[in-house]
Design an enzyme around this catalytic site. Structure first.
Site, PDB file in Angstrom:
ATOM      1  N   LYS A  54      -4.635   5.683  36.450  1.00 28.78           N
ATOM      2  CA  LYS A  54      -3.856   5.353  35.252  1.00 28.78           C
ATOM      3  C   LYS A  54      -3.568   3.850  35.216  1.00 28.78           C
ATOM      4  O   LYS A  54      -3.684   3.213  34.166  1.00 28.78           O
ATOM      5  CB  LYS A  54      -2.562   6.177  35.227  1.00 28.78           C
ATOM      6  CG  LYS A  54      -2.822   7.643  34.889  1.00 28.78           C
ATOM      7  CD  LYS A  54      -1.670   8.561  35.244  1.00 28.78           C
ATOM      8  CE  LYS A  54      -2.098  10.018  35.088  1.00 28.78           C
ATOM      9  NZ  LYS A  54      -1.148  10.982  35.651  1.00 28.78           N
ATOM     10  N   GLN A  98       4.900  11.172  38.226  1.00 34.16           N
ATOM     11  CA  GLN A  98       3.735  11.950  38.653  1.00 34.16           C
ATOM     12  C   GLN A  98       4.176  13.294  39.238  1.00 34.16           C
ATOM     13  O   GLN A  98       5.040  13.353  40.107  1.00 34.16           O
ATOM     14  CB  GLN A  98       2.913  11.149  39.687  1.00 34.16           C
ATOM     15  CG  GLN A  98       1.620  11.807  40.103  1.00 34.16           C
ATOM     16  CD  GLN A  98       0.617  11.974  38.959  1.00 34.16           C
ATOM     17  OE1 GLN A  98       0.446  11.110  38.101  1.00 34.16           O
ATOM     18  NE2 GLN A  98      -0.043  13.122  38.912  1.00 34.16           N
ATOM     19  N   ASP A 121       4.624  11.355  28.201  1.00 37.16           N
ATOM     20  CA  ASP A 121       3.824  12.510  28.632  1.00 37.16           C
ATOM     21  C   ASP A 121       4.486  13.832  28.219  1.00 37.16           C
ATOM     22  O   ASP A 121       4.126  14.895  28.730  1.00 37.16           O
ATOM     23  CB  ASP A 121       3.597  12.466  30.151  1.00 37.16           C
ATOM     24  CG  ASP A 121       2.433  13.361  30.585  1.00 37.16           C
ATOM     25  OD1 ASP A 121       1.622  13.767  29.712  1.00 37.16           O
ATOM     26  OD2 ASP A 121       2.334  13.684  31.778  1.00 37.16           O
TER      27      ASP A 121
END
Ligand code: NAP
Length: 281
Positions: A54, A98, A121
């Site tokens: 990323k 994450q 996200d």
């Protein structure tokens, strides 16, 4: 034998990234650098690889990536403190925690601590709900990537029977909602579903989001179905038996090179959109 259309995620991702380059340029002319903060807790090697990928993708597009690495024994309170600092940092436009985090951490509390404006996200309860209603600014990136692939290849969704295998809050559930919002009839399978194969056999669109290598067999696939494999398992293996499924499918995503690259491009897109929304609107 008729070959299925390969749904090329790299092509879709490049298309998204091309359209972002101008936005990044415009923002930079105004002195704004879009910035994604990634938080990695612990030292899981796959998670570290995802975060690195990323970061590299950000760099290539001129987006700043700020990496926060916290030790394995981090507490929920310590993580919340870090998230709050990023929430209050005006130079940060997107925050990505994450997943998974070590077991002592209250993951839901951590996700929900992310400010909705920076939840690129779609992991907060509010972001999830907005997605279910169909008006989220930033739906979860992998579900959004699956929808972007269907859109890019102009695959009809309305009236189709979509079967999603998996119901995680970041993937199976939100993609089920997105397909439903596009007027598919949706069946969501999970670990307690009896006879998953009988459901998959009915599907015009199959989404594999189960996290088990080659779980979905070619013999389950209806002739002409569209297969989207979000799975990413050790050894670059998806959740579908690619060879078997490709014999029946009319279109299929490869692994790697399918959903994965579009997920990353979607994350960049959401970060740039957040920067624009924050500074240009
Ligand atoms: P997850 O949180 O482990 O969820 C897996 C889901 O599959 C759960 O809902 C589980 O059901 C269901 N399941 C497990 N065994 C099953 C079985 N035998 N029959 C039917 N359903 C079953 O995984 P995830 O985070 O959603 O990820 C799924 C896959 O996508 C993984 O391969 C992951 O690596 C991949 N992924 C890829 C990307 C990308 O960018 N390409 C991003 C995220 C994830 P229960 O709810 O009943 O437990």
């Amino acid at each position: 034998m008729k070959q299925p259309i390969q749904l090329d995620g790299v092509e879709v991702a490049n298309d998204i990234k091309r359209s972002l380059a101008d936005d990044v340029k415009e923002l930079k002319q105004k002195g704004i650098v879009p910035c994604l903060a990634t938080i990695l807790v612990g030292d899981d090697p796959s998670s570290a690889t995802y975060v690195r990928m990323k970061g590299n993708a950000c760099q290539k597009l001129g987006i700043e990536s700020r990496k926060i690495e916290l030790p394995e024994q981090t507490t929920t309170e310590e993580l919340l403190l870090q998230i709050n600092m990023l929430n209050n940092d005006e130079q940060v436009h997107g925050i990505l925690l994450q997943h998974p985090v070590p077991s002592q951490i209250d993951e839901r509390a951590a996700f929900d601590a992310i400010a909705i404006e920076k939840d690129v996200d779609g992991v907060t309860t509010l972001g999830f709900a907005q997605n279910a209603f169909g008006f989220a600014h930033y739906p979860s990136c992998t579900p959004a990537a699956i929808m972007a692939i269907l859109d890019f290849y102009q695959i009809d969704i309305e009236g189709k029977h979509a079967v999603v295998v998996g119901r995680s809050p970041i993937l199976g559930k939100p993609v089920s909602q997105m397909l439903l919002n596009k007027n598919a009839t949706v069946t969501t399978c999970h670990s307690r579903t009896s006879d998953v194969s009988s459901h998959v056999q009915q599907a015009d669109i199959v989404v594999a989001a189960v996290g088990k290598p080659e779980f979905i067999k070619g013999s389950w696939i209806k002739e002409g179905a569209v297969v989207l494999d979000a799975g990413y398992n050790k050894g670059n293996v998806g959740d579908c038996d690619y060879e078997g499924c490709a014999e029946k499918a009319s279109a299929i995503t490869p692994v790697p090179g399918g959903v994965g690259p579009v997920t990353i491009a979607t994350l960049l897109k959401h970060t740039v959109e957040s920067a624009k929304r924050n500074h240009l609107s």
